[in-house]
Design an enzyme around this catalytic site. Sequence first.
Site, PDB file in Angstrom:
ATOM      1  N   ASP A 187       0.753  -1.248   0.000  1.00 30.92           N
ATOM      2  CA  ASP A 187       0.000   0.000   0.000  1.00 30.92           C
ATOM      3  C   ASP A 187       0.787   1.304   0.000  1.00 30.92           C
ATOM      4  O   ASP A 187       0.698   2.094  -0.931  1.00 30.92           O
ATOM      5  CB  ASP A 187      -1.010  -0.007   1.147  1.00 30.92           C
ATOM      6  CG  ASP A 187      -0.401  -0.455   2.465  1.00 30.92           C
ATOM      7  OD1 ASP A 187       0.819  -0.580   2.545  1.00 30.92           O
ATOM      8  OD2 ASP A 187      -1.168  -0.673   3.425  1.00 30.92           O
TER       9      ASP A 187
ATOM     10  N   GLU B 147     -12.001  -6.902   8.519  1.00 23.90           N
ATOM     11  CA  GLU B 147     -10.625  -6.759   8.047  1.00 23.90           C
ATOM     12  C   GLU B 147     -10.457  -7.237   6.609  1.00 23.90           C
ATOM     13  O   GLU B 147      -9.767  -6.611   5.812  1.00 23.90           O
ATOM     14  CB  GLU B 147      -9.700  -7.540   8.991  1.00 23.90           C
ATOM     15  CG  GLU B 147      -8.230  -7.499   8.629  1.00 23.90           C
ATOM     16  CD  GLU B 147      -7.563  -6.187   8.950  1.00 23.90           C
ATOM     17  OE1 GLU B 147      -6.387  -6.030   8.623  1.00 23.90           O
ATOM     18  OE2 GLU B 147      -8.230  -5.291   9.513  1.00 23.90           O
TER      19      GLU B 147
ATOM     20  N   THR C  72       2.064   8.120   6.069  1.00 23.61           N
ATOM     21  CA  THR C  72       1.141   6.985   6.148  1.00 23.61           C
ATOM     22  C   THR C  72       0.665   6.715   7.564  1.00 23.61           C
ATOM     23  O   THR C  72      -0.239   5.911   7.768  1.00 23.61           O
ATOM     24  CB  THR C  72       1.806   5.724   5.559  1.00 23.61           C
ATOM     25  OG1 THR C  72       0.812   4.729   5.320  1.00 23.61           O
ATOM     26  CG2 THR C  72       2.865   5.173   6.494  1.00 23.61           C
TER      27      THR C  72
END
Length: 869
Positions: free
Chosen positions: A518, A634, A860
């Site tokens: 990510d 999740e 992040t």
Amino acid sequence: MFRARRYRVLLVFATIFVLAFIHFARSREQAPSAWSAPPPVDRHPASFSPNPPPADETIPKDSAPINAPPSPPPSSPESSDPHSADEAKEPSTETLSDARPSTSAEVSNPSSDATASENKNEAESGPAQSQLGSQSKGDSVVDAPESTWPHPHWKKMPEQYPLAPEDLIQLPAGQSKALPKLQADFKDESSADKMKRLERLSTIRSTFEHAWTGYKTSAMGHDEVMPLRGGYRDPFNGWGATLVDGLDTLWLMGLKEEFSLAVDYIKTIDFTTSKKKDIPVFETVIRYMGGLLGAYDISGHKYDVLLEKAVELAEIIMGAFDTPNRMPTLFYKWAPLYTVQPHRADKKAVLAELGSLSVEFTRLAQLTKENKYYDAIARITNALEEYQDNTQLPGLWPMKIDASGCKKTPTHIDHEVPRGKVPAESPTSTAPTKPHTTRPAPTDAQSYTEFLVPHDARSLHEDAQPADYGGVSRQNYPSSESEYRASFDKQTPDAQCHEGLTSPASESEKYGLGALADSTYEYLPKEYMLLGGLNDQYRTMYEKAIKATKERLLFQPMIKGGRDVRFLSTMTVPKQPGRTKVTYDGDHLSCFVGGMVGIGAKLFGLEGDMDLASKLTDGCVWAYESTKTGIMPEHFSLLPCKQGEKCEWNEEAYYKALDPNMQERLARAAARKEEKEKEREKAKANEPYVDPEPEAINSIKKSHAKRERGNWHVIATPPDDIKKKEEEVVEPVDDAEEEKAPSHEEFVAARIRNERLPPGVTRLVDRKYLLRPEAIESVFIMYRLTGDEYWREKGWEMFEAVSKHTRTELANSAIEDVTVQTPKPTDEMQSFWLAETLKYFYLLFSDPSVVSLDEYVLNTEAHPFKRPQ
């Protein structure tokens, strides 16, 4: 006299009893309780004021502190808990001593000044001469300093693979470009709307204060609080991850006195030692370094110690880049005995960990004017750029990368199929390399197997933000110098490891933008902004990545209600010719993509991407709304619609996805039933005939015999009952086998009911909620980019659900199952709950000028870095 003698014995016994009781009581007092919650490190704990300050954007400078200032305890190596998240779940029965028990529920005692001073003196005593050379005038030699076992202190040592100052990649200089405006033009709000917004803001701040108080009173100075039973966990080297990570949130919420107290405590952190024998570089950079730099920027550079501590930490981590190809080892062994040894980067590096260091090191380079920090991450960027067009999905990188730079063995080459242009070889560094003594390379297969074990094969912390991949080493520091030196034999790097990034030795590669990947993609537009648009490299890389993502990974799921949302799949591509596997999933970690795509759309003028950003973000909002708790699970699987066709709810297609092997399932059930019938018939045919009459007669005879002996209460068993029992023995009935196989509709209905599947979800892979921030992150960004109140309303619904189901008496906890009415807490509160999740909720309802996206870049971990103007 007679009476005295008479009671003397009783007096003796009474005395013995009293002494025994006192001895027993003392032993009970000294026996530790493994389950007792640790007392607060703060010696004068006080709860937050029951009447919090009025909910407003600004807090008066003279506002009263929430707590009386504590005396921050001195830092000491003994204050770090070496144990991992999994170890924390089991109570210890060890006796408390200077060595900590193996449980996170251990007693937290602040180290004394004497202990801290003693450790410091030991660490700074004269170094012992090593076999690597002796120091003399004009010689470039290495002294291996002594280590105080089991807690040595890091010391700066000469690099094994140094770069000449003129070879450092320079931080881009010059006037920043006038970049496009990101934030929308917001309308003036009515007094009623403002009142409603401020009430919500106050509620969010109260939730933060509740969790912060729980951390401060039960785990101050440690990494994480255990929100159920109290106590702490130290998965991130025990330096106080929650303290540092939540620092800038304190400032933003107007809790300035708490911020000041936290800064005082941060002064005592000793980054040079830890009970962990290695540092998880990625997690340390985004949480600790990011937290320090973000707090330094958001507080207007008023607290110099924050920058000083960031530099202190960076100097230690820079050793991770001291490899032949300058790619960092992602679990850095920091102790002097290791730093004087050559090492290399990982053969299976996690993409997100490798590519998500740029924003933090760039900001540090801007603040310190030190090019070495920018050089460290610029070389990673160059390697990623070179590799981007040569992967099996050009434009994207595999989730695991060989960053070692070592030349491939023939076995490795045999497992790969050439695809397109072969990556150009990186030139070997011309920088002079200091001579050093190395141990011989392994000569047998077993040694090489151990030598090449990838770091990511170790247990990863399930939360790392982007939590399952931000691995945390679960290994404690070796207990002796000999044990530590023994590990060198397995870690001698290849002298020829000067290549760039390439594919790891595996049969296939996995591609996606979720876990393990990510933030590498997230940082491309953010680094471009932080550099003021002076490096087009990041823009080019982002545009290639988003183009490949839209072409290869994007899909529309089939869900009820006609809601037009999008998710991203993952692809597993074999290296040998074979079938590519596509997994159509949704996961919480991927929810950051909506915000990233929205920023990229405005920043780079990508037509149509703003609409895509909205659909991606709304997909995660839908996932929140689909469960009983109102919280997104999740990880879950979805049913994709065919590309290019109208996507409408199709019950038949959904049922087929839930029972894909219906024909095989029914056929197997029929075959089992037929086989069972054959077995029964065979058993009957081979069974000898038994006449029940003689047995009944014998039974009656026995009964008469008993009557003759005087037992008149025994009654003979009737023959019919005997026959029935014998039949049951001969032909046992297995209800499970006899049960009729469920029909297609029955099977699907049972799955939906038993697994609590929301419409459109075909499987719940992981039902947990880990207090993650990614969904609200994109909701916040979409609100700031568009000004659409839709996002604020959806964000508030998310907050209410999360707050309701995660709150504990002490703080907030992750939960096990979001599909049940009353989910069970897991007794974990990661630092990003305060650093990110609650911060994004708070910023969503703050005035848009607070941390404007046109003035700050959020790393992040949601730490705000000032953009150059």
